[in-house]
Design an enzyme around this catalytic site. Structure first.
Site, PDB file in Angstrom:
ATOM      1  N   GLU A  26       0.836  -1.207   0.000  1.00 45.74           N
ATOM      2  CA  GLU A  26       0.000   0.000   0.000  1.00 45.74           C
ATOM      3  C   GLU A  26       0.871   1.257   0.000  1.00 45.74           C
ATOM      4  O   GLU A  26       0.585   2.215  -0.710  1.00 45.74           O
ATOM      5  CB  GLU A  26      -0.902   0.033   1.241  1.00 45.74           C
ATOM      6  CG  GLU A  26      -1.984  -1.015   1.266  1.00 45.74           C
ATOM      7  CD  GLU A  26      -2.767  -0.961   2.560  1.00 45.74           C
ATOM      8  OE1 GLU A  26      -3.968  -0.642   2.498  1.00 45.74           O
ATOM      9  OE2 GLU A  26      -2.179  -1.234   3.634  1.00 45.74           O
ATOM     10  N   TYR A  58     -11.272  28.604   3.111  1.00 45.90           N
ATOM     11  CA  TYR A  58     -11.299  27.167   2.840  1.00 45.90           C
ATOM     12  C   TYR A  58     -10.176  26.734   1.908  1.00 45.90           C
ATOM     13  O   TYR A  58      -9.804  25.564   1.885  1.00 45.90           O
ATOM     14  CB  TYR A  58     -12.664  26.677   2.361  1.00 45.90           C
ATOM     15  CG  TYR A  58     -13.281  27.403   1.192  1.00 45.90           C
ATOM     16  CD1 TYR A  58     -12.867  27.159  -0.108  1.00 45.90           C
ATOM     17  CD2 TYR A  58     -14.318  28.299   1.399  1.00 45.90           C
ATOM     18  CE1 TYR A  58     -13.461  27.810  -1.176  1.00 45.90           C
ATOM     19  CE2 TYR A  58     -14.923  28.952   0.332  1.00 45.90           C
ATOM     20  CZ  TYR A  58     -14.487  28.699  -0.955  1.00 45.90           C
ATOM     21  OH  TYR A  58     -15.068  29.339  -2.007  1.00 45.90           O
ATOM     22  N   GLU A  79      -7.081   6.602  10.865  1.00 47.75           N
ATOM     23  CA  GLU A  79      -7.352   7.314  12.116  1.00 47.75           C
ATOM     24  C   GLU A  79      -6.247   8.330  12.391  1.00 47.75           C
ATOM     25  O   GLU A  79      -6.505   9.446  12.850  1.00 47.75           O
ATOM     26  CB  GLU A  79      -7.448   6.334  13.290  1.00 47.75           C
ATOM     27  CG  GLU A  79      -8.623   5.407  13.256  1.00 47.75           C
ATOM     28  CD  GLU A  79      -8.361   4.093  12.518  1.00 47.75           C
ATOM     29  OE1 GLU A  79      -7.533   4.067  11.566  1.00 47.75           O
ATOM     30  OE2 GLU A  79      -8.995   3.085  12.889  1.00 47.75           O
ATOM     31  N   LYS A 105     -11.011   5.475   2.779  1.00 49.34           N
ATOM     32  CA  LYS A 105     -10.170   4.660   1.902  1.00 49.34           C
ATOM     33  C   LYS A 105     -11.098   3.660   1.228  1.00 49.34           C
ATOM     34  O   LYS A 105     -11.833   2.932   1.896  1.00 49.34           O
ATOM     35  CB  LYS A 105      -9.110   3.944   2.745  1.00 49.34           C
ATOM     36  CG  LYS A 105      -8.141   3.136   1.965  1.00 49.34           C
ATOM     37  CD  LYS A 105      -7.099   2.571   2.915  1.00 49.34           C
ATOM     38  CE  LYS A 105      -6.098   1.734   2.175  1.00 49.34           C
ATOM     39  NZ  LYS A 105      -5.070   1.227   3.082  1.00 49.34           N
TER      40      LYS A 105
END
Length: 126
Positions: A26, A58, A79, A105
């Site tokens: 990954e 923003y 997380e 994900k």
């Protein structure tokens, strides 16, 4: 009667290609991550003056999230990414009273079908 005004700016489904994950493959190949951010604040002054300097920019929020997702240290967990982004947003955007960040994900190494995994992190000033 005292009124408390609270507004929210949302960035929805910001997409980043980044090298995070638990597995070496990954991190080597990278993957697509999606991020939502909610930034709560009092926009009374900004709305009255129609002044960007009195609100949360923003564009700046997006840049902060991008730095965490792309340029930041690789993380095993979504997380961790959500917590890092939320911490940076609340630290660097002085008007923010509360920040919520969700990191998704989609390509999951689960061996079965699942739309996505998502982690959410919330930080609020007191």
């Amino acid at each position: 009667m005292k009124l408390h005004h609270r507004s929210c700016i949302r960035l929805v489904n910001a997409v980043f290609y980044a090298r995070h994950g638990v597995h070496e493959e990954e991190r080597r190949l990278g993957g697509r991550y999606e991020v939502d951010a909610e930034l709560f604040f009092d926009s009374t002054e900004a709305a009255a003056a129609d002044d960007l300097l009195k609100t949360i920019d923003y564009g700046q929020a997006y840049t902060i999230i991008s730095e965490v997702m792309i340029a930041g240290e690789p993380a095993a967990l979504i997380e961790t990414l959500a917590a890092r982004a939320a911490a940076r947003l609340i630290e660097e955007l002085a008007l923010a009273e509360k920040v919520t960040v969700k990191v998704r994900k989609r390509a999951l190494p689960l061996g079965g079908l699942c739309d996505y995994a998502e982690a959410e992190h919330v930080i609020e000033r007191h």
